[in-house]
Design an enzyme around this catalytic site. Structure first.
Site, mmCIF file in Angstrom:
data_model
loop_
_atom_site.group_PDB
_atom_site.id
_atom_site.type_symbol
_atom_site.label_atom_id
_atom_site.label_comp_id
_atom_site.label_asym_id
_atom_site.label_seq_id
_atom_site.Cartn_x
_atom_site.Cartn_y
_atom_site.Cartn_z
ATOM 1 N N LYS A 49 0.837 -1.209 0.000
ATOM 2 C CA LYS A 49 0.000 0.000 0.000
ATOM 3 C C LYS A 49 0.870 1.257 0.000
ATOM 4 C CE LYS A 49 -1.741 1.568 4.077
ATOM 5 N NZ LYS A 49 -1.410 2.987 4.309
ATOM 6 N N ASN A 50 1.881 1.266 0.881
ATOM 7 C CA ASN A 50 2.663 2.493 1.048
ATOM 8 C C ASN A 50 3.603 2.775 -0.117
ATOM 9 O OD1 ASN A 50 1.348 2.890 3.401
ATOM 10 N ND2 ASN A 50 3.093 2.465 4.757
ATOM 11 N N CYS B 145 -4.468 12.679 13.972
ATOM 12 C CA CYS B 145 -5.048 11.359 13.718
ATOM 13 C C CYS B 145 -4.840 10.478 14.934
ATOM 14 C CB CYS B 145 -4.490 10.745 12.444
ATOM 15 S SG CYS B 145 -3.023 9.795 12.639
ATOM 16 N N ARG C 123 0.940 14.270 13.686
ATOM 17 C CA ARG C 123 1.311 14.063 12.284
ATOM 18 C C ARG C 123 1.216 15.319 11.414
ATOM 19 N NH1 ARG C 123 -0.817 8.325 10.086
ATOM 20 N NH2 ARG C 123 0.961 8.528 8.716
ATOM 21 N N ASP D 4 5.146 0.541 12.127
ATOM 22 C CA ASP D 4 3.947 -0.128 11.589
ATOM 23 C C ASP D 4 3.868 -1.604 12.004
ATOM 24 O OD1 ASP D 4 3.020 2.148 10.437
ATOM 25 O OD2 ASP D 4 3.502 1.608 8.374
ATOM 26 N N ARG E 172 -8.442 -0.591 5.054
ATOM 27 C CA ARG E 172 -7.583 0.434 4.441
ATOM 28 C C ARG E 172 -6.270 -0.193 3.989
ATOM 29 N NH1 ARG E 172 -5.714 4.268 8.268
ATOM 30 N NH2 ARG E 172 -4.335 4.542 6.522
HETATM 31 C C1 UD1 Z 1 4.519 6.760 6.499
HETATM 32 C C2 UD1 Z 1 3.652 5.544 6.320
HETATM 33 C C3 UD1 Z 1 3.145 5.046 7.660
HETATM 34 C C4 UD1 Z 1 4.312 4.826 8.634
HETATM 35 C C5 UD1 Z 1 5.207 6.070 8.704
HETATM 36 C C6 UD1 Z 1 6.467 5.845 9.520
HETATM 37 C C7 UD1 Z 1 2.686 5.876 4.126
HETATM 38 C C8 UD1 Z 1 1.468 6.173 3.323
HETATM 39 N N1 UD1 Z 1 2.540 5.892 5.466
HETATM 40 O O1 UD1 Z 1 3.682 7.790 7.064
HETATM 41 O O2 UD1 Z 1 2.459 3.817 7.465
HETATM 42 O O3 UD1 Z 1 3.821 4.567 9.927
HETATM 43 O O4 UD1 Z 1 5.615 6.454 7.371
HETATM 44 O O5 UD1 Z 1 7.178 4.763 9.029
HETATM 45 O O6 UD1 Z 1 3.742 5.596 3.586
HETATM 46 N N2 UD1 Z 1 6.519 14.465 10.972
HETATM 47 C C9 UD1 Z 1 6.574 15.800 11.299
HETATM 48 N N3 UD1 Z 1 6.468 16.713 10.286
HETATM 49 C C10 UD1 Z 1 6.324 16.336 8.978
HETATM 50 C C11 UD1 Z 1 6.270 14.972 8.667
HETATM 51 C C12 UD1 Z 1 6.382 14.042 9.686
HETATM 52 O O7 UD1 Z 1 6.697 16.177 12.460
HETATM 53 O O8 UD1 Z 1 6.235 17.214 8.113
HETATM 54 C C13 UD1 Z 1 6.592 13.460 12.055
HETATM 55 C C14 UD1 Z 1 5.269 12.697 12.189
HETATM 56 O O9 UD1 Z 1 4.352 13.403 13.008
HETATM 57 C C15 UD1 Z 1 5.703 11.400 12.791
HETATM 58 C C16 UD1 Z 1 7.094 11.175 12.167
HETATM 59 O O10 UD1 Z 1 7.522 12.452 11.707
HETATM 60 O O11 UD1 Z 1 5.820 11.518 14.181
HETATM 61 C C17 UD1 Z 1 7.107 10.187 11.026
HETATM 62 O O12 UD1 Z 1 6.247 10.608 10.011
HETATM 63 P P1 UD1 Z 1 6.468 10.232 8.485
HETATM 64 O O13 UD1 Z 1 7.718 9.450 8.320
HETATM 65 O O14 UD1 Z 1 6.302 11.464 7.678
HETATM 66 O O15 UD1 Z 1 5.232 9.258 8.232
HETATM 67 P P2 UD1 Z 1 4.173 9.307 7.060
HETATM 68 O O16 UD1 Z 1 4.825 9.601 5.763
HETATM 69 O O17 UD1 Z 1 3.013 10.132 7.482
#
Ligand code: UD1
Length: 417
Positions: free
Chosen positions: A22-23, A116, A121, A304, A396
């Site tokens: 999915k990711n 969420c 996030r 995850d 999902r």
């Molecule tokens: C992706 C995955 C999700 C997985 C996560 C971490 C997808 C669709 N989803 O989510 O399944 O759990 O990686 O492996 O691929 N953060 C910030 N600011 C930002 C972006 C992130 O503070 O602009 C923080 C987030 O709040 C979180 C951490 O960084 O605490 C990791 O987030 P991120 O790696 O961005 O995860 P996603 O891309 O949302």
């Protein structure tokens, strides 16, 4: 609404196929926005999040045809540059249209996702990176409005190796003028697949899979043709299903290089794991040894897989500690596991789990995608019947999970509540 019912206690045995990730599929679907013409992506899993991505692509004006797991996306006639709140709140990964829309059309309007179940996030690192590429970003009425004449390459050092941020920036920088360097970039296999896919479209990206990625911007990209990699989180979930039921399961398409942290922890917990054919065979231990884990970015232990690993630790002969370092609120499954008899105490970002001899089935509620999987795993190993409600979270991210587990001998089915 539907619920999943499980009669636990059956050691799983047999073979299972892992679906496409999915990711990986989500950023690849959005990457097709970068090029004119028809792209083709195969091995796309049938999931609710994929349907949401398709809905978004269609709202933008792309023509999407799906046949089995093969999706054809024609983004010649894009007529909108907006991802609405309705779609972004359903699926946060919708924010990944920001980079491609901005790079190709010079503008994008994307709803801010909001909080969420597993944490705040924010997407501040995505926005900071796009600003560094010269985008003008305004936040108005809950929407990010980004504009640019043409993005320009820049050096960006992420405060944290964000997966989505790295993906958005990779897609944006692919069409920027000049060179972009992403430092402290995420290194997940899904990032490597996205970079390879973009390169096959004509992008010039080097270093994906390491912390420093170099992107030489190009004027335009060609349509994409690629096959989605296997889902390492789904594969990992089946590995734990074999381990928690003292089963013996061959997991086709499980890639050991993408699972090293999980594999070594499962071996510590007593499982036997070895490569066989195109996958991995997992034989569960008679007694589970307690193992401490600390989630982190790839190649560390994936957040995850944290909830699923906790389900396994509820059965261990002793005490283990699980520390969550990626998301601040990812222990929602704990209260539900406690309803099944687990002995778990939360202390800040850690959970201390005292293994119990036998969990007992109970009615429980899924709170997010991976929490749902942990409840299924606990239910497979518990005495009596477990009923899991709110399983829309599960749909999902897990393709036909109850059919796949049934084929391994599990007594699991779906019912109307
Ligand atoms: C992706 C995955 C999700 C997985 C996560 C971490 C997808 C669709 N989803 O989510 O399944 O759990 O990686 O492996 O691929 N953060 C910030 N600011 C930002 C972006 C992130 O503070 O602009 C923080 C987030 O709040 C979180 C951490 O960084 O605490 C990791 O987030 P991120 O790696 O961005 O995860 P996603 O891309 O949302």
């Amino acid at each position: 609404m539907e619920k999943i019912v499980i009669k636990g206690g059956v050691p799983l045995a047999g073979e299972v196929q892992v679906s496409g990730a999915k990711n990986s599929a989500l950023p690849l679907l959005f990457a097709t926005l970068l090029a004119k013409g028809e792209s083709e992506i195969s091995n796309v899993p049938v999931l609710r999040d994929i349907n949401t991505a398709v809905k978004l692509l269609r709202e933008l004006g792309a023509e999407v045809e799906a046949e089995g797991g093969c999706y054809r996306i024609d983004s010649d006639k894009i007529k909108s540059i907006e991802a609405s709140y309705d779609l972004v709140k359903t699926m946060r990964a919708s924010v990944l249209v920001l980079g491609p829309l901005l790079a190709r059309f010079g503008q994008a309007r994307v709803s801010l996702p909001g909080g969420c179940a597993i944490g705040a996030r924010p997407i501040n690192l995505h926005l900071k990176g796009l600003e560094a590429l010269g985008a003008k970003i305004v936040l108005e009425h809950g929407y990010v409005e980004a504009t640019t004449d043409r993005l320009r390459g820049a050096k960006i050092c992420f405060d944290f190796p964000t997966v989505g941020g790295t993906e958005n920036l990779l897609m944006a920088a692919a069409l920027a003028e000049g060179e972009t360097v992403l430092e402290n970039a995420a290194r997940e296999p899904e990032i490597v697949q996205l970079a390879e896919a973009l390169n096959s479209m004509g992008a010039k990206i080097a270093g994906a899979g390491t912390a420093v990625i170099h992107i030489q911007g190009v004027e335009s990209l060609n349509p994409l043709k690629c096959r989605v990699i296997p889902d390492r989180i789904e594969a990992g979930t089946f590995m734990i299903a074999a381990a928690i039921t003292a089963g013996n399961v061959l997991i086709h398409h499980a890639v050991s290089e993408d699972q090293e942290a999980l594999i070594s922890k499962l071996i510590e917990a007593g499982a036997t794991i070895h490569p066989e054919g195109d996958g991995l065979r997992v034989i569960g231990p008679k007694q589970v040894t307690p193992v401490d884990i600390r989630t982190s970015v790839f190649p560390g232990f994936p957040t995850d897989m944290q909830a699923q690993f906790m389900a396994l630790m509820t059965r261990a002969e002793g005490t283990s500690q699980i520390s969550e370092t990626v998301f601040e609120n990812r222990f929602m499954h704990v209260c539900e596991l406690q309803r099944m008899g687990a002995d778990i105490r939360i202390d800040g970002h850690s959970a201390i789990i005292r293994g119990v001899r036998q969990m007992t089935g109970a009615p429980v509620m899924a709170t997010d995608l991976r929490a749902s999987a942990s409840l299924i795993l606990a239910g497979l190993a518990a005495e009596n019947t477990t009923e899991i409600s709110r399983i829309y979270h599960l749909d999902r991210g897990y393709e036909k999970i109850e059919q796949k587990l049934s084929a391994l001998g599990a007594k699991i089915w779906r019912e109307q509540e």
